[in-house]
Design an enzyme around this catalytic site. Structure first.
Site, PDB file in Angstrom:
ATOM      1  CD  GLU A   1      -3.034  -1.196   2.157  1.00  0.00           C
ATOM      2  OE1 GLU A   1      -4.137  -1.685   1.870  1.00  0.00           O
ATOM      3  OE2 GLU A   1      -2.770  -0.727   3.285  1.00  0.00           O
TER       4      GLU A   1
ATOM      5  CD  GLU B   1      -4.067  -6.152   2.288  1.00  0.00           C
ATOM      6  OE1 GLU B   1      -4.914  -5.452   2.909  1.00  0.00           O
ATOM      7  OE2 GLU B   1      -2.845  -5.967   2.382  1.00  0.00           O
TER       8      GLU B   1
END
Length: 461
Positions: free
Chosen positions: A174, A359
């Site tokens: 991220e 995810e």
């Protein structure tokens, strides 16, 4: 039709959220090890060093370090084709700047990788997942170019050590979170935007060098980027809402633009110019960025956002708008399955490289019944509806999707709040928000459901 024959079904974890054993076998302190517990309305605190009497969730987490064989056997029972996990940088280089690695740390991941391969599970390794060595803060962490060399040295060690056993890698988890949560993403203490942009530049450069190195060591290696899935709709068709939503999305997608295209987009260069921010570009850097483009784009997807003309481009998670058409979880995350299909199309249209959803999941409080069962039909419903939309993206839209790893196949510590009660897993772990419990593992109803999903390659939902 349907998902490809070799579609990589599985689950994803992060070392700091599951391993525990924070000071075992020579491991140093990572950025997550000095973050306290919090909650939905109480932010986690950063102490920079360990303070006696304060609870730090990462120190024990779910003790995957001592339970990994049991946990991977459970993943194999579900039929996982792929297990995404991170190597904790501070197990390999305790302070980040050592000349030589910690052999005990390398041996642990030898065992973990071998356990995956024993069951025919492809490891997908995140090289840096919110585990920057605290030891690098003496340099200013990623604001300092030295961190590029420290990271590349770390990559060189693990690429060579696990060569032939691991072919799928992600550089930074991220990466777009470096501005909104600089400590979590990069152990950056500076709060000014210029420092965050310089730190991001150094991570881009480190990632590009890592991609080139991985390909040099083994041409079979595939290295991806990992985008923290921020996707937003304009509040209305008012052009002012649309333009502010575009600005919001550019602020996030810029990280993908650099890693997937190999250069800074014009809109970002103009913004930096307006703000008088000069990137520390050295000779050869721009060529490295071009040569170090990623092989695929992976991302997380949990929710969607709404932006409008009154959105301030400061806090990613505070846009000032809510979507009246979508429900929310107890942690105020919208549930938007169709947004997953939208996101897949948006990213593929923009970059034209393979995608990987690494995810996706629903954090909810679960109840362990007296007979050891957990009835989590809400989780099954959430995942089912997202997989339906993902399947449409593959079948109807022709998106080249490599795989799907749900977040937290086993309950683990929440990165955002440090809680255990925000559970994502197919496997319940008997540990509470204070780190107390038996650490025993229990299969939830969703465990058996996901087992069928994988065995049918997504046909039985």
């Amino acid at each position: 039709m349907g998902f490809p024959e070799k579609f990589l079904w599985g689950g994803a974890t992060a070392a700091n959220q599951c391993e525990g054993a924070y000071n075992v076998d020579g491991k140093g302190l990572s950025s997550s090890d000095v973050m306290t517990a919090g909650s939905v309305d109480r932010p986690r605190q950063i102490t920079k060093e360990i303070v006696e009497g304060i609870y730090y969730p990462s120190h024990n987490a779910i003790d995957h370090y001592h339970h990994y064989k049991e946990d991977i056997a459970l993943f194999a029972e579900m039929g996982f084709k792929c297990y995404r996990f991170s190597i904790n940088w501070t197990r390999i280089f305790p302070n980040g700047d050592e000349e030589s690695p910690n052999e005990k740390g390398l041996k642990f991941y030898d065992s973990l990788i071998d356990e995956c391969r024993k069951y025919g599970m492809e490891p997908l390794i995140t090289i840096s997942h919110y585990e920057t060595p605290v030891g690098l803060t003496k340099y200013g962490s990623w604001v300092n170019r030295k961190c590029v060399d420290f990271f590349v040295r770390y990559c060189d060690v693990i690429f060579r050590r696990y060569n032939g056993k691991v072919k799928y890698w992600l550089t930074f988890n991220e990466i777009n979170c470096i501005d909104s949560t600089p400590w979590t993403a990069a152990a950056v203490e500076a709060e000014d935007y210029a420092s965050h942009m310089i730190a991001a530049y150094h991570q881009f450069l480190a990632s590009a060098k890592a991609v080139q190195l991985a390909h040099k060591i083994n041409p079979e290696n595939q290295v991806g980027m990992m985008y923290g899935g921020i996707f937003s709709y304009p509040n209305t068709c008012d052009p002012d809402d649309v333009m502010q939503n575009m600005a919001y999305m550019q602020k996030e997608l810029f990280y993908c633009d650099v890693q997937c295209r190999g250069y800074y987009p014009n809109y970002k260069l103009k913004e930096l110019e307006r703000k008088n921010i000069k990137l520390p570009v050295h000779e050869g850097d721009l060529e490295d960025l071009r040569k170090g483009k990623v092989d695929f784009l992976s991302y997380s997807y949990y929710f969607s956002m709404v932006c409008g003309k009154n959105t301030e481009l400061k806090d990613t998670f505070k846009t000032g708008y809510k979507n009246p058409y979508l429900p929310q979880t107890p942690w105020n995350w919208t549930v938007d399955p169709k947004g997953l299909r939208y996101s897949l199309n948006l990213l593929y249209d923009r970059y034209q490289i393979p995608l990987f959803i690494v995810e996706n999941g629903m954090g909810m409080p679960d109840t362990l019944e007296e007979d050891g069962t957990v009835h989590d039909d809400y989780r099954i419903d959430y995942l089912r509806r997202h997989i339906v939309e993902m399947k449409k993206a593959v079948e109807l839209d022709g998106i080249p999707l490599m795989g799907y790893t749900t977040w937290g196949p086993i309950d683990l510590v929440s990165a955002g709040t440090g809680e255990m009660k925000k559970r994502y897993g197919f496997i319940y772990v008997d540990v509470d928000d204070e780190g107390k419990g038996s650490f025993k593992r229990y299969r939830k109803d969703s465990f058996y459901w996901y087992q069928k999903v994988i065995s049918s390659n997504g046909e039985e939902l």
